[in-house]
Design a protein around this motif. Structure first.
Motif, PDB file in Angstrom:
ATOM      1  N   ILE A  12       0.823  -1.220   0.000  1.00 57.19           N
ATOM      2  CA  ILE A  12       0.000   0.000   0.000  1.00 57.19           C
ATOM      3  C   ILE A  12       0.857   1.270   0.000  1.00 57.19           C
ATOM      4  O   ILE A  12       0.343   2.375   0.093  1.00 57.19           O
ATOM      5  CB  ILE A  12      -1.025   0.018   1.162  1.00 57.19           C
ATOM      6  CG1 ILE A  12      -0.318   0.040   2.529  1.00 57.19           C
ATOM      7  CG2 ILE A  12      -1.987  -1.149   1.065  1.00 57.19           C
ATOM      8  CD1 ILE A  12      -1.230   0.451   3.657  1.00 57.19           C
ATOM      9  N   GLY A  13       2.196   1.086  -0.120  1.00 51.58           N
ATOM     10  CA  GLY A  13       3.079   2.239  -0.308  1.00 51.58           C
ATOM     11  C   GLY A  13       3.555   2.917   0.957  1.00 51.58           C
ATOM     12  O   GLY A  13       4.097   4.022   0.919  1.00 51.58           O
ATOM     13  N   ARG A  14       3.403   2.246   2.100  1.00 50.71           N
ATOM     14  CA  ARG A  14       3.868   2.844   3.358  1.00 50.71           C
ATOM     15  C   ARG A  14       5.301   2.457   3.706  1.00 50.71           C
ATOM     16  O   ARG A  14       5.870   2.936   4.670  1.00 50.71           O
ATOM     17  CB  ARG A  14       2.961   2.383   4.513  1.00 50.71           C
ATOM     18  CG  ARG A  14       1.715   3.213   4.653  1.00 50.71           C
ATOM     19  CD  ARG A  14       1.063   2.925   5.991  1.00 50.71           C
ATOM     20  NE  ARG A  14      -0.374   2.990   5.882  1.00 50.71           N
ATOM     21  CZ  ARG A  14      -1.216   2.292   6.645  1.00 50.71           C
ATOM     22  NH1 ARG A  14      -0.745   1.459   7.551  1.00 50.71           N
ATOM     23  NH2 ARG A  14      -2.507   2.425   6.490  1.00 50.71           N
ATOM     24  N   SER A  15       5.855   1.534   2.927  1.00 50.47           N
ATOM     25  CA  SER A  15       7.192   1.038   3.248  1.00 50.47           C
ATOM     26  C   SER A  15       7.916   0.649   1.960  1.00 50.47           C
ATOM     27  O   SER A  15       7.285   0.229   0.988  1.00 50.47           O
ATOM     28  CB  SER A  15       7.046  -0.182   4.167  1.00 50.47           C
ATOM     29  OG  SER A  15       8.194  -0.975   4.148  1.00 50.47           O
ATOM     30  N   THR A  16       9.237   0.806   1.968  1.00 51.22           N
ATOM     31  CA  THR A  16      10.033   0.329   0.833  1.00 51.22           C
ATOM     32  C   THR A  16      10.376  -1.140   1.070  1.00 51.22           C
ATOM     33  O   THR A  16      10.252  -1.640   2.195  1.00 51.22           O
ATOM     34  CB  THR A  16      11.348   1.115   0.693  1.00 51.22           C
ATOM     35  OG1 THR A  16      12.153   0.839   1.861  1.00 51.22           O
ATOM     36  CG2 THR A  16      11.101   2.616   0.575  1.00 51.22           C
ATOM     37  N   SER A  17      10.825  -1.814   0.022  1.00 53.33           N
ATOM     38  CA  SER A  17      11.220  -3.222   0.183  1.00 53.33           C
ATOM     39  C   SER A  17      12.418  -3.335   1.123  1.00 53.33           C
ATOM     40  O   SER A  17      12.493  -4.252   1.937  1.00 53.33           O
ATOM     41  CB  SER A  17      11.537  -3.848  -1.172  1.00 53.33           C
ATOM     42  OG  SER A  17      12.392  -3.025  -1.924  1.00 53.33           O
ATOM     43  N   GLN A  18      13.351  -2.355   1.035  1.00 51.41           N
ATOM     44  CA  GLN A  18      14.535  -2.403   1.909  1.00 51.41           C
ATOM     45  C   GLN A  18      14.125  -2.341   3.384  1.00 51.41           C
ATOM     46  O   GLN A  18      14.706  -3.022   4.233  1.00 51.41           O
ATOM     47  CB  GLN A  18      15.488  -1.227   1.610  1.00 51.41           C
ATOM     48  CG  GLN A  18      16.214  -1.339   0.277  1.00 51.41           C
ATOM     49  CD  GLN A  18      15.477  -0.638  -0.856  1.00 51.41           C
ATOM     50  OE1 GLN A  18      14.258  -0.479  -0.834  1.00 51.41           O
ATOM     51  NE2 GLN A  18      16.227  -0.207  -1.869  1.00 51.41           N
TER      52      GLN A  18
END
Length: 254
Positions: free
Chosen positions: A65-71
């Motif tokens: 949902i765009g609250r976190s990056t994969s890293q």
């Protein structure tokens, strides 16, 4: 570049999570760097790899949902060469939240793109449904590995999954291939299991892995200890079968 493999079958209880956990451990033992994506709200792959799912701040849900990056979402597991993006029950809500998003089918692909090169294999454990999260997994994947339980209804429902794969290949991911079918919970003493193996082999020919995952109590016991079978009892049939599957997969790709 890491090969992204979705483990999918909308039928529940066929061994997707067990295969994901133990295939990851076997590939890691063969010195491959592995990332597991737990795309099932039940989060069994996360707990099966020793992750405390209550403590994870960033999970696959926040990523989609765009609250976190994969890293930010990647966590180390207690096992060498295996990292994970864990799941959470909140993932159930992501289905609804993503309905209004642009390019909602491509969120997982976009999420994994920056970290893809850091791994040899990225294994996505899909939920037993063909909802938007599974569609995301198939859109992000290079291939699909389909666990098939050795039981009477094994082939029932496969046509629905194969049709979904066909639609995604034509509309969202032209490179998507079927990695293969792997038979799980196999007991060679049962005539029915041998019949099912022959039937699957007849239908899908060289797409069926030679390795079968035999019914083995260690696979269940190891999960209750939050370990793959290889780390729980390396000599067990469950551990050996998955090691053979990992070797066959590597040979197939190369």
């Amino acid at each position: 570049m890491g090969r992204i493999i979705a483990l999918a079958n909308q039928k529940g209880g066929v061994g997707k999570t067990t295969t994901t956990i133990n295939l990851a451990a076997s590939l890691a033992a063969l010195e491959k760097k592995v990332l597991v994506i737990d795309a099932d709200p039940q989060a069994n792959a996360s707990s099966g790899l020793g992750i405390d799912i209550k403590k994870a701040a960033n999970t696959i849900y926040e990523g989609l949902i765009g609250r976190s990056t994969s890293q930010e979402a990647v966590q180390h597991t207690p096992f060498e060469n295996i990292n994970i993006i864990s799941s959470h029950i909140n993932l159930v809500g992501a289905e609804l939240e993503m309905v209004q998003m642009e390019n909602r089918e491509k969120k997982l692909r976009d999420l994994l793109h920056p970290i893809r090169d850091q791994y040899d294999f990225i294994l996505v454990d899909c939920s037993p449904s063909l909802g938007i999260i599974t569609v995301n997994a198939l859109t992000a994947a290079d291939s699909v590995l389909i666990p098939v339980q050795c039981e009477y209804f094994a082939l029932e429902g496969l046509s629905k999954l194969l049709n979904t794969i066909k639609i995604i290949k034509s509309k969202l991911n032209t490179k998507l291939e079927i990695e293969g079918f792997v038979l799980t919970m196999y007991d060679s003493r049962l005539r029915l299991h041998n019949q099912i193996y022959e039937e699957v082999k007849h239908h899908f020919k060289e797409l069926v892995f030679t390795t079968v995952i035999q019914r083995n109590i260690t696979l269940s016991e190891s999960q209750s200890h939050a370990k793959p079978a290889l780390m729980y009892d390396a000599g067990s049939r469950g551990a050996t079968n998955h090691m053979q599957l990992a070797q066959e997969l590597i040979e197939k790709i190369h």
